[in-house]
Design an enzyme around this catalytic site. Structure first.
Site, short mmCIF file in Angstrom:
data_model
loop_
_atom_site.label_atom_id
_atom_site.label_comp_id
_atom_site.label_asym_id
_atom_site.label_seq_id
_atom_site.Cartn_x
_atom_site.Cartn_y
_atom_site.Cartn_z
N SER A 176 -40.13 25.99 29.80
CA SER A 176 -40.24 24.60 29.38
C SER A 176 -40.07 23.66 30.58
O SER A 176 -40.87 23.72 31.51
CB SER A 176 -39.24 24.34 28.24
OG SER A 176 -39.53 23.15 27.57
N ASP A 197 -46.56 26.35 19.34
CA ASP A 197 -45.40 25.71 19.95
C ASP A 197 -45.23 24.33 19.31
O ASP A 197 -46.14 23.51 19.34
CB ASP A 197 -45.63 25.56 21.46
CG ASP A 197 -44.37 25.14 22.21
OD1 ASP A 197 -43.71 24.16 21.76
OD2 ASP A 197 -44.07 25.74 23.24
N HIS A 213 -41.83 28.02 20.68
CA HIS A 213 -41.42 27.55 22.01
C HIS A 213 -40.62 28.63 22.75
O HIS A 213 -39.84 28.32 23.64
CB HIS A 213 -40.62 26.25 21.88
CG HIS A 213 -40.49 25.50 23.16
ND1 HIS A 213 -41.56 25.09 23.91
CD2 HIS A 213 -39.38 25.09 23.84
CE1 HIS A 213 -41.12 24.46 24.98
NE2 HIS A 213 -39.81 24.45 24.97
#
Length: 184
Positions: A74, A137, A164
């Site tokens: 991320s 996601d 995610h």
């Protein structure tokens, strides 16, 4: 040069990274691989994940260099990409990578998205780029994940059911790491 160290750069807001998502599990698995050590630490400025704080930490404290495989998740993926614009590293594995601040004030404050990406510099400084992304996601549009893959010509592992990547185990990641170590 072959990979000698793996550094896991978590996403922002991960809290205690040893017990967040797949980070601690992955760190333990990597440390079982002969000749390779893994580094996983709580990052400074963990909520906003400012580039001005994280990149110097990656250089000075985590000592990411041309023998390092950086795994970024991320905002950690954004950090790995920005770091690779100006530093040679063995490889980067991007998990849930994206290209914009997503209209989010916190992401904007991080600084990663304040200028265009230098894709050519990243490719020139990194021997191998692997990417994990998922079309479901809830935070990242697939178009941005695909843009990273296209611009960096990554080895893309595309999923439709990994969200995610906040699970506690990530065996596909371990396989990718082992393949990179073998490719040396």
């Amino acid at each position: 040069m072959p990979v000698k160290k793996v550094v896991i750069v978590p996403g922002n807001g991960a809290g205690d990274v040893q017990h967040s998502n797949w980070y601690g599990w992955t760190n333990k698995q990597i440390n079982r691989i002969p000749g390779v050590c893994s580094e996983l630490r709580n990052m400074p400025d963990p909520v906003i994940a400012r580039e001005s704080v994280w990149l110097p930490f990656m250089e000075k404290e985590l000592q990411c260099d041309e023998e390092t495989l950086i795994i970024g998740h991320s905002s950690g993926a954004a950090a790995a990409m920005r770091y690779s614009e100006t530093h040679k590293v063995f490889a980067i594995i991007l998990v849930g990578a994206y290209t914009s601040d997503l209209g989010d004030d916190n992401e904007r404050k991080s600084g990663y998205f304040s200028r265009p990406w230098e894709w050519e510099k990243i490719r020139a400084n990194v021997n191998h780029i692997v990417q994990f992304g998922s079309t479901d996601d809830p935070f990242l549009p697939w178009e941005e994940q695909q843009e990273v893959a296209d611009k960096l010509k990554t080895e893309l592992h595309r999923y439709t059911d990994h969200g995610h990547f906040q699970n506690t185990h990530f065996p596909e990641l371990i396989n990718a790491i082992q393949n990179l170590i073998k490719s040396g």
